[in-house]
Design an enzyme around this catalytic site. Structure first.
Site, PDB file in Angstrom:
ATOM      1  N   GLU A 136      -3.376   0.060   3.946  1.00  0.00           N
ATOM      2  CA  GLU A 136      -2.906  -1.324   3.772  1.00  0.00           C
ATOM      3  C   GLU A 136      -1.959  -1.405   2.606  1.00  0.00           C
ATOM      4  O   GLU A 136      -2.157  -0.744   1.588  1.00  0.00           O
ATOM      5  CB  GLU A 136      -4.115  -2.239   3.560  1.00  0.00           C
ATOM      6  CG  GLU A 136      -3.771  -3.712   3.378  1.00  0.00           C
ATOM      7  CD  GLU A 136      -3.608  -4.124   1.914  1.00  0.00           C
ATOM      8  OE1 GLU A 136      -3.133  -5.250   1.659  1.00  0.00           O
ATOM      9  OE2 GLU A 136      -3.930  -3.309   1.014  1.00  0.00           O
ATOM     10  N   ARG A 164       0.716  -8.637   5.318  1.00  0.00           N
ATOM     11  CA  ARG A 164       0.479  -7.281   4.842  1.00  0.00           C
ATOM     12  C   ARG A 164       0.792  -6.297   5.969  1.00  0.00           C
ATOM     13  O   ARG A 164       0.602  -6.614   7.156  1.00  0.00           O
ATOM     14  CB  ARG A 164      -0.976  -7.094   4.405  1.00  0.00           C
ATOM     15  CG  ARG A 164      -1.329  -7.829   3.110  1.00  0.00           C
ATOM     16  CD  ARG A 164      -0.561  -7.226   1.938  1.00  0.00           C
ATOM     17  NE  ARG A 164      -0.906  -7.813   0.650  1.00  0.00           N
ATOM     18  CZ  ARG A 164      -0.300  -8.863   0.099  1.00  0.00           C
ATOM     19  NH1 ARG A 164       0.657  -9.487   0.758  1.00  0.00           N
ATOM     20  NH2 ARG A 164      -0.645  -9.295  -1.093  1.00  0.00           N
ATOM     21  N   ARG A 216      -0.430 -14.859   4.156  1.00  0.00           N
ATOM     22  CA  ARG A 216      -0.493 -13.579   3.439  1.00  0.00           C
ATOM     23  C   ARG A 216      -0.159 -12.454   4.405  1.00  0.00           C
ATOM     24  O   ARG A 216      -0.992 -12.030   5.204  1.00  0.00           O
ATOM     25  CB  ARG A 216      -1.883 -13.372   2.836  1.00  0.00           C
ATOM     26  CG  ARG A 216      -1.985 -12.156   1.891  1.00  0.00           C
ATOM     27  CD  ARG A 216      -3.414 -12.012   1.381  1.00  0.00           C
ATOM     28  NE  ARG A 216      -3.525 -10.990   0.343  1.00  0.00           N
ATOM     29  CZ  ARG A 216      -3.318 -11.182  -0.955  1.00  0.00           C
ATOM     30  NH1 ARG A 216      -2.996 -12.394  -1.380  1.00  0.00           N
ATOM     31  NH2 ARG A 216      -3.440 -10.208  -1.829  1.00  0.00           N
ATOM     32  N   CYS A 230       2.037   0.955  -3.975  1.00  0.00           N
ATOM     33  CA  CYS A 230       3.362   1.346  -3.493  1.00  0.00           C
ATOM     34  C   CYS A 230       4.176   1.893  -4.666  1.00  0.00           C
ATOM     35  O   CYS A 230       4.343   1.224  -5.665  1.00  0.00           O
ATOM     36  CB  CYS A 230       4.060   0.136  -2.885  1.00  0.00           C
ATOM     37  SG  CYS A 230       5.747   0.431  -2.364  1.00  0.00           S
TER      38      CYS A 230
END
Length: 382
Positions: free
Chosen positions: A170, A215, A213, A123
């Site tokens: 992802e 995502r 987690r 990112c």
């Protein structure tokens, strides 16, 4: 690692030396990469695509979590790319292939044709100054203008050149709010501009592994091939019974994973200081019958986010093998690197069974629309 000594003539030595200086690598690393590429190319030429439903490419591949997921869904990987040399080592140890490095230097035309593009891209913020100026002048802006200089741009240029049927990207959950939402807005606009129907969802891995987690997954289908009326749902089936921490722990663990008195005292004092200040920072003791916090690439530093309580002594950090299980990697997955590198690699990786289930949904959707298209063609012929 094993060592091999070889002799080369002066001309080849000078070429290798010049290349190592240019790449800012040791000559040893350059030779190792060259041998790995040779073996990879040789194996690729020997193999054939058999009994596989689709082909895919693995970009920003890390250690191959996405590859395992898409292979389990029936896919055949025709190309991989990962720049980190330690991740390349782990990838090669498990798949017998050396991922190509530095995607920014790879021409899109040189990448093999494929059905699905898979990428866990980093990112990065996008510069919108030039875009804003063009908008004020009434000029159209394309993804080249909006994303140039970011690694997401490389995903876009490959999508544009190769036109795969679908893609799956992802990233961290915070992608949605990154740079006040501008980053995610540019990503969606760029994918839509490339004529893909885009769907996304934030998914939690704790339905498949004992780890919280979250995502974001972005899935797209080629509108030029399938039209604009695509529908896609992230309709996943959680694993039952739900996995818990004790499921992934080894019975016997080396003492080196137990925290030293000095580190344990530091972590307790650090947590107490932040608790007094009203902050939530501090170490985390993972519940054996529950799920852990999110493992990160910094786990190698002190392991503080996921500690295992031990009777009569200080807590311990997870072993690299336990970290692999926490991410859903199989026990036969090879870990050829140091503990420090292994912690970084698994902390940066994906929850494999979650990605596998999304991959199967994508494949199922492609099969449905391809069959519908085929039936329509048959009807028109009749």
């Amino acid at each position: 690692m094993k060592q091999v000594h070889l002799r080369v003539d002066d001309e080849l030595y000078n070429e290798l030396n010049a290349y190592s200086v240019m790449m800012e690598q040791t000559m040893q690393d350059c030779v190792r990469e060259a041998v790995a590429y040779y073996v990879t190319d040789m194996r690729r030429k020997q193999r054939e695509v058999k009994d596989r439903q689709f082909t895919f490419i693995d970009l920003f591949a890390g250690i191959g979590g996405m590859r395992i997921a898409f292979e389990r869904a029936g896919g055949y990987c025709v190309y991989s790319n990962e720049w980190n040399k330690y991740s390349q080592q782990t990838y090669f140890a498990n798949f017998g292939e050396q991922p190509e490095g530095d995607i920014t230097q790879v021409p899109a035309s040189s990448i093999p044709n494929h059905d699905i593009l898979v990428a866990g891209f980093p990112c990065q913020p996008f510069s919108i100054a030039g875009v804003s100026k063009k908008n004020s002048l009434g000029r159209a802006t394309g993804f080249e203008d909006k994303t140039q200089g970011t690694l997401f741009f490389d995903v876009c240029r490959i999508l544009k050149e190769k036109r795969p049927k679908a893609f799956m990207l992802e990233n961290v959950k915070n992608l949605c709010s990154h740079d006040k939402g501008r980053t995610f807005k540019v990503i969606l606009e760029s994918l839509e501009e490339l004529d893909y129907s885009v769907f996304y969802a934030v998914l939690d891995g704790q339905n498949y592994v004992p780890q919280h987690r979250e995502r974001i997954l972005i899935v797209g289908f080629d509108r030029k091939k399938y039209g604009k009326n695509m529908q896609f749902d992230f309709d996943l089936t959680p694993k039952y019974p739900k996995p818990v921490m004790r499921d992934i722990l080894d019975e016997s663990v080396d003492e080196k994973y137990t925290l030293s008195d000095k580190l344990w005292t530091y972590l307790q004092n650090y947590a107490a200081k932040h608790k007094a200040a009203g902050n939530g920072f501090g170490y985390g003791i993972a519940p054996l019958d529950g799920v852990s916090r999110t493992i990160s690439a910094r786990y190698y530093k002190d392991g503080s986010e996921i500690l295992i309580e031990q009777e009569g002594k200080n807590p311990r950090r997870l072993t690299p093998r336990e970290c692999a299980r926490l991410q859903g990697f199989p026990d036969d997955f090879k870990i050829p690197v140091s503990d420090t590198q292994a912690y970084k690699q698994f902390g940066n990786s994906v929850v494999v069974p979650l990605m596998e289930n999304v991959a199967k949904l994508i494949v199922k959707k492609l099969e449905e629309i391809d069959q519908t298209e085929e039936k329509e063609l048959q009807r028109m012929v009749i």
